[in-house]
Scaffold this active site. Sequence first.
Site, PDB file in Angstrom:
ATOM      1  N   TYR A 145       0.857  -1.184   0.000  1.00  0.00           N
ATOM      2  CA  TYR A 145       0.000   0.000   0.000  1.00  0.00           C
ATOM      3  C   TYR A 145       0.893   1.234   0.000  1.00  0.00           C
ATOM      4  O   TYR A 145       1.847   1.310   0.776  1.00  0.00           O
ATOM      5  CB  TYR A 145      -0.883  -0.018   1.255  1.00  0.00           C
ATOM      6  CG  TYR A 145      -1.802   1.172   1.392  1.00  0.00           C
ATOM      7  CD1 TYR A 145      -2.941   1.298   0.599  1.00  0.00           C
ATOM      8  CD2 TYR A 145      -1.533   2.167   2.331  1.00  0.00           C
ATOM      9  CE1 TYR A 145      -3.787   2.394   0.739  1.00  0.00           C
ATOM     10  CE2 TYR A 145      -2.378   3.264   2.473  1.00  0.00           C
ATOM     11  CZ  TYR A 145      -3.509   3.363   1.667  1.00  0.00           C
ATOM     12  OH  TYR A 145      -4.341   4.448   1.808  1.00  0.00           O
ATOM     13  N   ASP A 240       9.218   2.582  -0.770  1.00  0.00           N
ATOM     14  CA  ASP A 240       8.264   3.271   0.093  1.00  0.00           C
ATOM     15  C   ASP A 240       8.612   2.905   1.532  1.00  0.00           C
ATOM     16  O   ASP A 240       8.326   1.799   1.994  1.00  0.00           O
ATOM     17  CB  ASP A 240       6.837   2.834  -0.267  1.00  0.00           C
ATOM     18  CG  ASP A 240       5.797   3.523   0.600  1.00  0.00           C
ATOM     19  OD1 ASP A 240       6.163   4.016   1.691  1.00  0.00           O
ATOM     20  OD2 ASP A 240       4.618   3.558   0.202  1.00  0.00           O
ATOM     21  N   LYS A 268       5.104   9.645   8.171  1.00  0.00           N
ATOM     22  CA  LYS A 268       4.896   9.216   9.562  1.00  0.00           C
ATOM     23  C   LYS A 268       5.925   9.777  10.557  1.00  0.00           C
ATOM     24  O   LYS A 268       5.767  10.880  11.036  1.00  0.00           O
ATOM     25  CB  LYS A 268       4.830   7.692   9.629  1.00  0.00           C
ATOM     26  CG  LYS A 268       3.654   7.171   8.758  1.00  0.00           C
ATOM     27  CD  LYS A 268       3.146   5.837   9.184  1.00  0.00           C
ATOM     28  CE  LYS A 268       2.199   5.221   8.183  1.00  0.00           C
ATOM     29  NZ  LYS A 268       0.810   5.449   8.430  1.00  0.00           N
TER      30      LYS A 268
HETATM   31  N1  HOZ Z   1      -3.677   3.234   6.031  1.00  0.00           N
HETATM   32  C1  HOZ Z   1      -3.213   3.449   7.360  1.00  0.00           C
HETATM   33  C2  HOZ Z   1      -2.505   2.279   7.915  1.00  0.00           C
HETATM   34  N2  HOZ Z   1      -1.701   1.566   7.027  1.00  0.00           N
HETATM   35  C3  HOZ Z   1      -4.346   3.778   8.276  1.00  0.00           C
HETATM   36  C4  HOZ Z   1      -4.521   5.217   8.402  1.00  0.00           C
HETATM   37  C5  HOZ Z   1      -5.465   5.601   9.527  1.00  0.00           C
HETATM   38  O1  HOZ Z   1      -6.544   5.058   9.618  1.00  0.00           O
HETATM   39  O2  HOZ Z   1      -5.109   6.445  10.315  1.00  0.00           O
END
Ligand code: HOZ
Length: 428
Positions: A145, A240, A268
């Site tokens: 992802y 990534d 992050k």
């Molecule tokens: N896609 C995020 C974790 N891989 C989640 C983002 C969120 O819900 O804060």
Amino acid sequence: MKNRIKSKQYFSQAQKVIPGGVNSPVRAFGAVGGEPVFIARGKGAYIYDVDGNKYIDYVLSWGPMILGHVDSRVIKEVAKTLKNGTSFGAPTKKEIELAELITEIYPSIEKVRLVSSGTEAAMSAIRLARGFTGKDKIIKFEGCYHGHFDSLLVKAGSGLATFGVPSSKGVTKGIAQDTIALPFNDIAKVKEVIEKEKDNLACVIVEPIPANMGVILPKGNFLTTLREITKKYNIVLIFDEVISGFRVALGGAQEIFGIKPDLTVLGKIIGGGFPIGAFGGRADIMNYLSPEGPVYQAGTLSGNPVAVSAGLATIKALTKEGTHEKLDNITQALIGGLSKIIVKTNHKAVINRIGSLFTIFFSDKNIICDYNDASSCDLKKFAKFFQGMLAQGIYLAPSQFEANFISVKHSLQDIVKTIRSAERVLTK
Ligand code: HOZ
């Protein structure tokens, strides 16, 4: 634990005005049932919900809070910055400081641009790779992802895998056909496709340590061969490291595996809990960006001073000798304990871990190494385990297709409490 009545009320209130009641799908607890917990505050390794329940937090905002919640060093820097203004849409000195720190720690990154999220960074890196090579197609890996950019929402992990719709509606056929999704860890397949498509391929984007189909570890030669073959055909290799960056090691997965990608996507941790993203790499590629080059990319809040201050304070704290070793040891203690409990209670599970990242897969298999393996696990058992742990005050990622995280504030006592809770839940 008290009940979660207020969370329940807030969730039905939220559903009236926010799609699904949440601002990011995984938060809705769709894969594990029940209602999401509404959080009132956090401190160190703990979060507290609106009903007054305390949890040991293994989500940590999906990674950024590696120093734990409300870390005094981060708060101090942010408070100082806030007094001077929160956004200018003009350059500030701290941006240079963050860029210098990133380029020092990541030798593959000669130049870096700051943006506002990991999605934006991945999207911009793909556009840059296309602009630089003059080619259109990209390779990504099933279950990886890279945020919610159209080209990357094909066979994706995280919320898409959680809800069983790995390719999003709304992505046009034209865009989807330029994305080739391949199984992670299958280097023979990658070689075959690259040989065939080399003249059309702008880039290969990969999470070197996938953490959005649960944590998956790269097999021995997978990443090195990927590096060799992309180099051979001048295809841009993008790592990534939004999740793995600064977490599995200060220099991310590329430090651990000794590989220099052409571009790296970060996010992050570099924002210390504030919205940020970054992409950077070879200077000759980065110089293709506007205003130096022909590839356009911009943002009002890019390099936002508050986010940059929080990120700087976080990275500086992480550079303290022994921090990653400590994270590693505490996580090893947890995984060692959980593994014993799984055997003792006669369950079958695989725990994938690297540094302070881990996922528990309930499965009869001995190894979980790609999206197919992850999808074949016992998701119902995962949901029961999750709910059982939540009721004991342990807040795990509410989907097996995600990672769990540990902060420097997690103590041995927290680990012991977590293992004891797991024993009660798995026995039941
Ligand atoms: N896609 C995020 C974790 N891989 C989640 C983002 C969120 O819900 O804060």
